[in-house]
Structures are given as C-alpha cells and as structure tokens.
Scaffold this motif. Structure first.
Motif, PDB file in Angstrom:
ATOM      1  N   ALA A  40     -28.830  -0.805  52.427  1.00 33.10           N
ATOM      2  CA  ALA A  40     -30.106  -0.156  52.761  1.00 33.10           C
ATOM      3  C   ALA A  40     -30.485  -0.374  54.223  1.00 33.10           C
ATOM      4  O   ALA A  40     -30.948   0.548  54.900  1.00 33.10           O
ATOM      5  CB  ALA A  40     -31.208  -0.677  51.836  1.00 33.10           C
ATOM      6  N   GLU A  41     -30.306  -1.597  54.724  1.00 33.80           N
ATOM      7  CA  GLU A  41     -30.684  -1.886  56.106  1.00 33.80           C
ATOM      8  C   GLU A  41     -29.855  -1.073  57.089  1.00 33.80           C
ATOM      9  O   GLU A  41     -30.397  -0.450  58.006  1.00 33.80           O
ATOM     10  CB  GLU A  41     -30.504  -3.381  56.393  1.00 33.80           C
ATOM     11  CG  GLU A  41     -30.866  -3.759  57.826  1.00 33.80           C
ATOM     12  CD  GLU A  41     -30.550  -5.200  58.156  1.00 33.80           C
ATOM     13  OE1 GLU A  41     -31.373  -5.843  58.834  1.00 33.80           O
ATOM     14  OE2 GLU A  41     -29.471  -5.688  57.747  1.00 33.80           O
ATOM     15  N   SER A  42     -28.537  -1.080  56.906  1.00 30.97           N
ATOM     16  CA  SER A  42     -27.678  -0.364  57.864  1.00 30.97           C
ATOM     17  C   SER A  42     -27.828   1.144  57.733  1.00 30.97           C
ATOM     18  O   SER A  42     -27.703   1.870  58.731  1.00 30.97           O
ATOM     19  CB  SER A  42     -26.216  -0.776  57.678  1.00 30.97           C
ATOM     20  OG  SER A  42     -25.781  -0.581  56.349  1.00 30.97           O
ATOM     21  N   ARG A  43     -28.122   1.659  56.549  1.00 40.03           N
ATOM     22  CA  ARG A  43     -28.368   3.101  56.410  1.00 40.03           C
ATOM     23  C   ARG A  43     -29.640   3.499  57.152  1.00 40.03           C
ATOM     24  O   ARG A  43     -29.674   4.538  57.821  1.00 40.03           O
ATOM     25  CB  ARG A  43     -28.454   3.492  54.931  1.00 40.03           C
ATOM     26  CG  ARG A  43     -27.112   3.511  54.216  1.00 40.03           C
ATOM     27  CD  ARG A  43     -27.208   4.196  52.865  1.00 40.03           C
ATOM     28  NE  ARG A  43     -28.040   3.444  51.940  1.00 40.03           N
ATOM     29  CZ  ARG A  43     -27.590   2.490  51.127  1.00 40.03           C
ATOM     30  NH1 ARG A  43     -26.300   2.144  51.154  1.00 40.03           N
ATOM     31  NH2 ARG A  43     -28.411   1.859  50.297  1.00 40.03           N
ATOM     32  N   VAL A 103     -18.751  -6.916  63.896  1.00 39.68           N
ATOM     33  CA  VAL A 103     -19.620  -6.004  64.638  1.00 39.68           C
ATOM     34  C   VAL A 103     -19.463  -4.569  64.148  1.00 39.68           C
ATOM     35  O   VAL A 103     -20.451  -3.858  63.920  1.00 39.68           O
ATOM     36  CB  VAL A 103     -19.337  -6.108  66.147  1.00 39.68           C
ATOM     37  CG1 VAL A 103     -19.979  -4.966  66.908  1.00 39.68           C
ATOM     38  CG2 VAL A 103     -19.848  -7.442  66.677  1.00 39.68           C
ATOM     39  N   LEU A 104     -18.224  -4.134  63.966  1.00 41.24           N
ATOM     40  CA  LEU A 104     -18.005  -2.756  63.524  1.00 41.24           C
ATOM     41  C   LEU A 104     -18.443  -2.555  62.082  1.00 41.24           C
ATOM     42  O   LEU A 104     -19.046  -1.522  61.742  1.00 41.24           O
ATOM     43  CB  LEU A 104     -16.533  -2.379  63.695  1.00 41.24           C
ATOM     44  CG  LEU A 104     -16.032  -2.300  65.139  1.00 41.24           C
ATOM     45  CD1 LEU A 104     -14.540  -1.970  65.167  1.00 41.24           C
ATOM     46  CD2 LEU A 104     -16.825  -1.280  65.945  1.00 41.24           C
ATOM     47  N   ALA A 105     -18.162  -3.526  61.216  1.00 37.91           N
ATOM     48  CA  ALA A 105     -18.528  -3.379  59.809  1.00 37.91           C
ATOM     49  C   ALA A 105     -20.038  -3.372  59.627  1.00 37.91           C
ATOM     50  O   ALA A 105     -20.565  -2.651  58.765  1.00 37.91           O
ATOM     51  CB  ALA A 105     -17.903  -4.504  58.984  1.00 37.91           C
ATOM     52  N   CYS A 106     -20.753  -4.146  60.452  1.00 39.32           N
ATOM     53  CA  CYS A 106     -22.204  -4.200  60.258  1.00 39.32           C
ATOM     54  C   CYS A 106     -22.872  -2.916  60.715  1.00 39.32           C
ATOM     55  O   CYS A 106     -24.002  -2.631  60.311  1.00 39.32           O
ATOM     56  CB  CYS A 106     -22.799  -5.420  60.947  1.00 39.32           C
ATOM     57  SG  CYS A 106     -23.219  -5.205  62.681  1.00 39.32           S
ATOM     58  N   ARG A 128     -28.891  -8.032  63.091  1.00 33.79           N
ATOM     59  CA  ARG A 128     -27.925  -7.821  62.014  1.00 33.79           C
ATOM     60  C   ARG A 128     -26.531  -8.261  62.457  1.00 33.79           C
ATOM     61  O   ARG A 128     -25.816  -8.944  61.725  1.00 33.79           O
ATOM     62  CB  ARG A 128     -27.926  -6.341  61.608  1.00 33.79           C
ATOM     63  CG  ARG A 128     -26.921  -5.994  60.510  1.00 33.79           C
ATOM     64  CD  ARG A 128     -27.025  -4.517  60.121  1.00 33.79           C
ATOM     65  NE  ARG A 128     -25.962  -4.122  59.228  1.00 33.79           N
ATOM     66  CZ  ARG A 128     -25.982  -4.270  57.907  1.00 33.79           C
ATOM     67  NH1 ARG A 128     -27.040  -4.833  57.331  1.00 33.79           N
ATOM     68  NH2 ARG A 128     -24.973  -3.875  57.151  1.00 33.79           N
ATOM     69  N   MET A 129     -26.155  -7.868  63.683  1.00 34.39           N
ATOM     70  CA  MET A 129     -24.856  -8.282  64.205  1.00 34.39           C
ATOM     71  C   MET A 129     -24.738  -9.798  64.267  1.00 34.39           C
ATOM     72  O   MET A 129     -23.693 -10.369  63.910  1.00 34.39           O
ATOM     73  CB  MET A 129     -24.630  -7.693  65.595  1.00 34.39           C
ATOM     74  CG  MET A 129     -24.347  -6.210  65.617  1.00 34.39           C
ATOM     75  SD  MET A 129     -24.072  -5.618  67.312  1.00 34.39           S
ATOM     76  CE  MET A 129     -23.678  -3.894  66.996  1.00 34.39           C
ATOM     77  N   ARG A 158     -36.864  -1.817  70.002  1.00 39.95           N
ATOM     78  CA  ARG A 158     -37.060  -2.612  68.786  1.00 39.95           C
ATOM     79  C   ARG A 158     -35.955  -2.324  67.768  1.00 39.95           C
ATOM     80  O   ARG A 158     -35.495  -3.239  67.070  1.00 39.95           O
ATOM     81  CB  ARG A 158     -38.439  -2.337  68.187  1.00 39.95           C
ATOM     82  CG  ARG A 158     -39.575  -2.839  69.062  1.00 39.95           C
ATOM     83  CD  ARG A 158     -40.941  -2.399  68.551  1.00 39.95           C
ATOM     84  NE  ARG A 158     -41.971  -2.638  69.526  1.00 39.95           N
ATOM     85  CZ  ARG A 158     -42.634  -3.797  69.695  1.00 39.95           C
ATOM     86  NH1 ARG A 158     -42.370  -4.811  68.890  1.00 39.95           N
ATOM     87  NH2 ARG A 158     -43.553  -3.918  70.626  1.00 39.95           N
ATOM     88  N   LEU A 159     -35.540  -1.064  67.689  1.00 46.32           N
ATOM     89  CA  LEU A 159     -34.434  -0.722  66.806  1.00 46.32           C
ATOM     90  C   LEU A 159     -33.162  -1.430  67.262  1.00 46.32           C
ATOM     91  O   LEU A 159     -32.395  -1.967  66.438  1.00 46.32           O
ATOM     92  CB  LEU A 159     -34.223   0.791  66.795  1.00 46.32           C
ATOM     93  CG  LEU A 159     -33.108   1.325  65.898  1.00 46.32           C
ATOM     94  CD1 LEU A 159     -33.410   1.031  64.428  1.00 46.32           C
ATOM     95  CD2 LEU A 159     -32.907   2.818  66.119  1.00 46.32           C
ATOM     96  N   GLY A 160     -32.921  -1.448  68.578  1.00 48.89           N
ATOM     97  CA  GLY A 160     -31.766  -2.161  69.102  1.00 48.89           C
ATOM     98  C   GLY A 160     -31.808  -3.640  68.775  1.00 48.89           C
ATOM     99  O   GLY A 160     -30.787  -4.245  68.441  1.00 48.89           O
ATOM    100  N   ALA A 161     -32.993  -4.236  68.841  1.00 51.76           N
ATOM    101  CA  ALA A 161     -33.137  -5.650  68.498  1.00 51.76           C
ATOM    102  C   ALA A 161     -32.837  -5.890  67.023  1.00 51.76           C
ATOM    103  O   ALA A 161     -32.230  -6.910  66.654  1.00 51.76           O
ATOM    104  CB  ALA A 161     -34.542  -6.130  68.844  1.00 51.76           C
ATOM    105  N   GLN A 162     -33.224  -4.958  66.168  1.00 53.41           N
ATOM    106  CA  GLN A 162     -32.920  -5.081  64.745  1.00 53.41           C
ATOM    107  C   GLN A 162     -31.416  -5.048  64.509  1.00 53.41           C
ATOM    108  O   GLN A 162     -30.873  -5.825  63.706  1.00 53.41           O
ATOM    109  CB  GLN A 162     -33.605  -3.959  63.961  1.00 53.41           C
ATOM    110  CG  GLN A 162     -35.124  -4.063  63.932  1.00 53.41           C
ATOM    111  CD  GLN A 162     -35.779  -2.828  63.343  1.00 53.41           C
ATOM    112  OE1 GLN A 162     -35.123  -1.978  62.731  1.00 53.41           O
ATOM    113  NE2 GLN A 162     -37.086  -2.702  63.523  1.00 53.41           N
TER     114      GLN A 162
END
Length: 202
Positions: free
Chosen positions: A101-104, A92-95, A71-72, A63-67
C-alpha cells in the motif's frame, strides 16, 4: 506548541492534503481551493502558507521524496549490516516497486507529478530529473563497488547499467499501476535481472 512548530505542522497538513489529492485524483484536480477543502482549512490559510501553487507543489514533492527516502532507509537496514553492493541495489530498487500500500501510494503520486511536468516544459526543465539523477548516481556507485569486489563484470559500464536498472523499475512500476502484472511478478522480474547482472567477473 511554539509558533515555529505550529507553522510547520500547518504546512505539513496542507502539503499532505495535496499529496492525497494527487494520489487519488491526479494533480489536475489539486487547485488551491480543493487542497484547502481536503485539509479542512480555509483557502485564505492555504494562500498564507503557500503564496503560489508552484510553491505548494514543490513543498509537497519534497515531502514525498522524504517519504521515499525513509522507505529506502528501512529497506537498506533490513538488507544486512553492512549490506553488500548487490543488497543495496536490490533494496533500493525493490522498495520503489509498487508491491504494498505504501509503495503504491508513492508510485501513484510520483506518476501524477510526472504527468504534470510533461505538460509543462518549464517545470520539466527545472524539476523533471533531479531525483532520478540521484537514484542513478547511487546505483552507479554501488555497481562500481560490485566490480571492485568481483560480483559484477568489469566490462559493465556502471552509469549505463544504472540507467537501465532505473528505467526497468520505472517501467515495471507503471505496468503494476496499469494492471498488466502484480507487484509480486514485477519483483520476480527484477530479481531475475539482478541474478543475471551480479555474477562473478570470471
């Protein structure tokens, strides 16, 4: 709500509780009992939907991978239509970098999983490199496309370069989480390296 939908909603509720614990406390604190308390359900219900802790960990990781994939996809869409190879690599790299907050949250949670598998050789062998391999393969594909359109030197090895970019972003992400630099600075460093990488082939 039919039974199938209800079951999936319960599984999602429990898995997301584990991800919240991983984000804020680390997976060493994610016992089945702690997950049940975080999800607001009984331990028996957690055990009904996930017979083993490994099963719960893997479901939550998927599920984390899907999130992250969602985002990507949003960042790739924002990169233009159709995006250039450089735009795809940049998006892809920047995201992945922990700049909001989401990426942290995603980065912290992945770090909790990394810490878990590093202390479990069997888990590392089974689950330690799957998503990293997919990322490097995607980057290498875009780098080969950039060579074809003349924006990346043909002397560059796409696989080695992709591995280096992935490692750099992982390192930058950890430096942000560790307080060495902020997300904006990490993004500037990434942009600098991409500016040097994507030049004409002449």
């Amino acid at each position: 709500m039919n039974t199938k939908v209800e079951h999936e909603e319960r599984r999602r509720q429990i898995a997301e509780a584990l991800l919240r614990i991983a984000d804020t406390q680390g997976l060493q604190s994610a016992s089945m009992r702690a997950v049940a308390a975080e999800a607001g359900v009984s331990l028996r219900l957690v055990q009904y939907y996930f017979e083993t802790k490994e099963g719960l960990l893997l479901d939550a990781l998927a599920r984390l991978g899907a999130q992250l994939q969602d985002r990507m996809a949003r960042w790739i869409t924002a990169a233009g239509s159709p995006p250039t190879p450089r735009a795809l690599v940049t998006a892809v790299l920047a995201c992945i970098l922990p700049t909001d907050a989401e990426s942290r949250r995603i980065a912290r949670t992945y770090t909790a999983y990394y810490a878990l598998v590093l202390n479990d050789p069997a888990a590392l062998e089974k689950h330690g490199t799957g998503q990293a391999d997919v990322l490097e393969s995607f980057l290498a594909k875009q780098l080969r496309a950039a060579q074809q359109d003349g924006t990346l030197s043909p002397a560059r090895d796409p696989e080695i370069t992709a591995a280096g970019l992935a490692a750099m972003v992982n390192g930058l992400g950890q430096s942000v989480l560790g307080g060495q630099r902020d997300g904006e600075t990490a993004l500037a460093i990434l942009t600098h390296h991409l500016d040097e990488l994507f030049t004409s082939s002449s």
